[in-house]
Scaffold this active site. Structure first.
Site, PDB file in Angstrom:
ATOM      1  N   LYS A  35      29.743  -9.358  -5.127  1.00 25.20           N
ATOM      2  CA  LYS A  35      28.779 -10.306  -5.707  1.00 25.20           C
ATOM      3  C   LYS A  35      27.806  -9.556  -6.619  1.00 25.20           C
ATOM      4  CE  LYS A  35      25.998  -9.894  -1.472  1.00 25.20           C
ATOM      5  NZ  LYS A  35      25.744 -10.512  -0.155  1.00 25.20           N
ATOM      6  N   ARG A 134      20.233 -19.043   7.774  1.00 25.45           N
ATOM      7  CA  ARG A 134      20.294 -18.970   6.320  1.00 25.45           C
ATOM      8  C   ARG A 134      21.435 -19.830   5.792  1.00 25.45           C
ATOM      9  NH1 ARG A 134      21.551 -13.515   2.838  1.00 25.45           N
ATOM     10  NH2 ARG A 134      23.620 -13.884   3.706  1.00 25.45           N
ATOM     11  N   TYR A 255      -0.705   2.918 -19.607  1.00 27.87           N
ATOM     12  CA  TYR A 255      -1.508   1.695 -19.482  1.00 27.87           C
ATOM     13  C   TYR A 255      -2.558   1.830 -18.392  1.00 27.87           C
ATOM     14  CZ  TYR A 255       1.583  -1.020 -22.511  1.00 27.87           C
ATOM     15  OH  TYR A 255       2.285  -1.504 -23.574  1.00 27.87           O
ATOM     16  N   MET A 303       7.291  -1.175 -19.939  1.00 29.24           N
ATOM     17  CA  MET A 303       8.509  -1.982 -20.038  1.00 29.24           C
ATOM     18  C   MET A 303       9.714  -1.132 -20.430  1.00 29.24           C
ATOM     19  SD  MET A 303       9.414  -5.251 -22.470  1.00 29.24           S
ATOM     20  CE  MET A 303       8.154  -6.346 -21.849  1.00 29.24           C
TER      21      MET A 303
HETATM   22  C1  LIG Z   1      26.011  -9.599   0.852  1.00 29.02           C
HETATM   23  C2  LIG Z   1      26.772  -9.980   2.055  1.00 29.02           C
HETATM   24  C3  LIG Z   1      27.594  -9.049   2.713  1.00 29.02           C
HETATM   25  C4  LIG Z   1      27.597  -7.577   2.366  1.00 29.02           C
HETATM   26  O1  LIG Z   1      26.462  -7.009   2.947  1.00 29.02           O
HETATM   27  P1  LIG Z   1      26.181  -5.429   2.872  1.00 29.02           P
HETATM   28  O2  LIG Z   1      24.987  -5.264   3.727  1.00 29.02           O
HETATM   29  O3  LIG Z   1      25.925  -5.128   1.439  1.00 29.02           O
HETATM   30  O4  LIG Z   1      27.386  -4.734   3.394  1.00 29.02           O
HETATM   31  C5  LIG Z   1      28.379  -9.492   3.754  1.00 29.02           C
HETATM   32  N1  LIG Z   1      28.348 -10.785   4.161  1.00 29.02           N
HETATM   33  C6  LIG Z   1      27.544 -11.701   3.576  1.00 29.02           C
HETATM   34  C7  LIG Z   1      27.549 -13.098   4.082  1.00 29.02           C
HETATM   35  C8  LIG Z   1      26.716 -11.335   2.520  1.00 29.02           C
HETATM   36  O5  LIG Z   1      25.908 -12.231   1.964  1.00 29.02           O
END
Ligand SMILES: *Cc1c(COP(=O)(O)O)cnc(C)c1O
Length: 373
Positions: A35, A134, A255, A303
């Site tokens: 992702k 979640r 800055y 920046m």
């Molecule tokens: C992002 C995610 C993972 C991977 O988690 P890591 O801690 O990066 O290994 C696995 N399962 C779900 C549901 C996630 O959202």
């Protein structure tokens, strides 16, 4: 120098991390989480490297990520969408051949309807909430599903999954409680493979079910906060000195003039800033390295630039164009994250698209060596 910095991505280190996780997780299979553009490293490059190592399950967060990734992969590698079906996205999801993670009764009903409309069975993953609050079906929706099993009749369940809230804290009793709850729910779905663990979970001393979902550890981040990190660094980031100056004592820098020299000082400016994902909170806190010598950030992060106090660096290492290590042998993503009071995930996923990127291919020797503990 056209780009502000050069990002080197070591695909052999990624491959080696995959093999370490595979050995550690066996007999569970290893799914790769790609992702957020492969945690910033490039989803396609990462996915193809993992597939080359034998990975057969990939996870993205968004349907758009799946739509971009699936056409780049060999046929038959499922790409699972962790965030599930978006309203109105059902037909597009089926059309691209991605596999949604169904996170609610509503999503199950919509995916079933899509299957009926196609007179086909459709693949899916079912996520249940084992305690993180979640994503995934909460307890009441699971009860509902158990009295209406026909909802799943036209769905091919590849996995039932859940996610740990405290996987990076191996001693936290919540991990065991979530595992127990997950097992109890899964017992209602005999024969369906199970997946619970992310990177932190993989490196806990527990059973790992049928599949693990590895993210940050693949990319070299420490799976647990306080333990030695067994993973190899996959990224190096090198900037170059854009400008050098010598300023007297009692002179302000950057800055707000938040850094004030106490002696005659040399200041080097590098063309990387918070617009490149280098955290602004590292002003007067973080550091870079020149020829292995730590050079503290002097003043605020701008920046597009950062000023470094290079007074203690011998002259021969200081010239316009001289290399400056931001990530590499002396400083890894976990150290930058600690300085910035964040986690390595955020450092990686914010890495600038302005950096010039180079990939070191898998199958060669991993070249980003860490000399930090
Ligand atoms: C992002 C995610 C993972 C991977 O988690 P890591 O801690 O990066 O290994 C696995 N399962 C779900 C549901 C996630 O959202």
């Amino acid at each position: 120098m056209i780009a502000g910095a050069h990002l080197t991505i070591d695909l052999e280190a990624l491959a080696a991390n995959y093999r370490l996780i595979r050995d550690r997780a066996a007999p569970a299979a290893v799914g790769g989480v790609v992702k957020a553009n492969g945690y910033g490293l490039g989803a396609v490059e990462v996915a193809l490297t993992l597939i080359g190592e034998g990975c057969r399950h990939l996870f993205v967060a968004l349907q758009g990520e799946a739509e971009a990734l699936v056409p780049e992969l060999p046929h038959g590698i499922p790409v699972y969408i962790l965030n599930g079906l978006l309203p109105g996205g059902d037909a597009a999801c089926a059309a691209v051949g991605a596999v949604p993670v169904l996170n609610s009764l509503d999503q199950i009903e919509r995916w079933s309807a899509e299957a009926s409309a196609r007179h086909a069975r459709l693949p899916a993953v079912l996520q249940v909430d084992s305690g993180m609050s979640r994503m995934g079906l909460p307890a009441d929706e699971i009860e509902h599903l158990l009295v209406r099993p026909e909802l799943l009749r036209s769905i091919d369940l590849h996995f039932i999954i859940s996610h740990l809230a405290c996987a990076d804290e191996p001693g936290n009793a919540i991990n065991g409680a979530q595992e127990t709850r997950f097992r109890a729910i899964a017992a209602h779905f005999p024969g369906v493979p199970l997946a619970l663990d992310n990177s932190g979970g993989i490196f806990q001393a527990r059973s790992r079910f049928d599949l693990v979902r590895a993210g940050i550890a693949l990319y070299g981040g420490a799976p647990h906060g306080n333990a030695p990190n067994p993973m190899q660094a996959t990224v190096a980031l090198e900037a170059h000195i854009a400008q050098l100056r010598t300023i007297p004592a009692e002179t302000g820098v950057g800055y707000g003039l938040t850094f004030k020299t106490t002696r005659e000082s040399r200041i080097a400016t590098i063309p990387v800033g918070y617009a490149d994902g280098w955290p602004r909170c590292l002003g007067n806190k973080g550091a870079a390295y020149i020829s292995g010598i730590r050079v503290p950030i002097a003043g605020r992060v701008s920046m597009d630039s950062i000023t470094l106090d290079v007074t203690d660096v011998p002259d021969e290492h200081l010239y316009p164009g001289a290399p400056v290590e931001l990530l590499g042998p002396h400083q890894n993503i976990d150290q930058v994250a600690a300085d910035a009071d964040t986690i390595s995930y955020e450092i990686l996923t914010q890495l600038s698209r302005r950096y010039e990127r180079a990939y070191l291919p898998a199958g060669t020797r991993a070249r980003i060596r860490s000399i930090t503990p």
